[in-house]
Write an enzyme that holds these catalytic residues in place. Sequence first.
Site, short mmCIF file in Angstrom:
data_model
loop_
_atom_site.label_atom_id
_atom_site.label_comp_id
_atom_site.label_asym_id
_atom_site.label_seq_id
_atom_site.Cartn_x
_atom_site.Cartn_y
_atom_site.Cartn_z
N SER A 241 0.91 -1.24 -0.09
CA SER A 241 -0.11 -0.08 -0.10
C SER A 241 0.86 1.26 0.05
CB SER A 241 -0.94 0.14 1.18
OG SER A 241 -0.24 0.34 2.38
N ARG A 242 2.18 1.25 0.39
CA ARG A 242 2.77 2.56 0.69
C ARG A 242 3.06 3.07 -0.55
NH1 ARG A 242 6.37 -0.27 5.74
NH2 ARG A 242 4.80 0.50 7.21
N TYR A 362 1.08 8.81 8.30
CA TYR A 362 0.38 7.62 8.35
C TYR A 362 0.97 6.42 7.15
CZ TYR A 362 -2.57 9.03 4.21
OH TYR A 362 -3.09 9.58 2.94
N GLU A 363 0.28 5.22 7.43
CA GLU A 363 1.02 4.01 6.93
C GLU A 363 2.49 3.74 7.32
OE1 GLU A 363 -0.72 2.53 3.24
OE2 GLU A 363 -2.58 3.69 3.71
N GLY A 364 2.90 4.17 8.21
CA GLY A 364 4.33 4.02 8.49
C GLY A 364 4.85 5.42 8.48
#
Length: 382
Positions: A241-242, A362-364
């Site tokens: 997703s990143r 977000y997402e890491g």
Amino acid sequence: MDYFFTEQQQMIIDTAREITNEKIIPVRAELDEKNQFPREILEDIAKADLFSIFVPEEYGGLGGGCFEIVLAMEELARGCVGVATSFAASALGIFPVMIAGSDEQKEKYLPDIASGSRWAAFGLTEANAGSDASGIRTTAVEDGDFWVLNGTKQWITNGGESQIYSIVALTDPSKGPRGASIFVVEDGDPGFSYGKKEDKMGIRSSATRELVMKDCRIPKDRLVGRRGTGFITVMKTLDMSRPGIASLGIGLAQAALDEAVTYAKQRVQFGRPIISFQAVQHMLADMAIQLEAGRALVYAAAKHIDKHPKDMSKASSMCKVFATDMAMKVTTDAVQVLGGYGYMKEYPVEKMMRDAKILQIYEGTNQIQRNVVGQELNKEYS
Ligand code: COS
């Protein structure tokens, strides 16, 4: 720059562009101001078949890869990162099923995701488990033909709006990351409810909410993949997703650059349009150079991931860091080019700068992404 898109890729771009221009840009300021979820726009996105891009053909999807997703997200983000995030969250939420789900689970959920008739969301983060994702406390205990989940997930994008949730819970708490598993929880399941709705700095049209599981009973067949393999699936999900988050940075930076150049050509100071001053030209040039470098990296990473799905981590984290740090810089500089006007809500760059910030988080976080890149380098050179 020409990236030699296929006919299908160009069609995806054109479709997303039309939605952005006609449906998103005209209402984005209002959605932002009202903190309003873009339900109707997501329905338009569904009608345009964009939710099908990331779903395999056998389940009613287009069978596109990471590259195709990135192209759609970039265009939507050019309109509004809040809307694009709501779209992206459905992909993120269903990736665990695509990666590790059974055939039955895929048949049950993927056609609806592809048609956009149901949306997904991903429930990993908790109040005390953000970057340290394996620190989650939500538990899942077997009880006859059911799993019983207890815990609260925090800051879940599409929380309360989606119908399908991939929830990460500990099935063997003593085993740490190796004791985590993923479950599908559906809207309406007993013991499943929505908690606090967040009021955010940016991406205000996206819904960010708590998911509360209090003796939430779900059938046994909602376990995704084998018990205890949840953390690995989480990591693969985030790897997939990143690049999408990176592409949101590209679309956003493009929008900011467009605004800045347009403004600089019109704004007259000292008797000349400000674009004729070298100080302004250099700022715009740097914005354009960084943007194109980011785009090239995101496209290259997405293509690499499509060809080498077992070797995603480094490419995925690299493009997330570069494109989102770039978006923060470019949107900040766009505000600078517009000066006092840029700081006012009347002009769109103010929202763009607020929206950019979350992309680094977000997402890491981008610090975590650098850890991932560093760890991969360590492995490569050992
Ligand atoms: N693909 C497959 N497996 C992976 C992986 C990947 N990309 N990254 C890690 N793993 C595996 C490791 O090999 C390890 O497996 P073993 O226990 O079998 O050796 C396991 O997962 C744990 O990895 P690690 O020890 O690196 O985990 P840490 O507890 O140190 O946690 C993480 C570090 C990975 C959680 C951190 O770097 C991270 O990514 N944090 C961000 C989380 C995040 O994105 N949160 C936001 C969610 S918003 S949707």
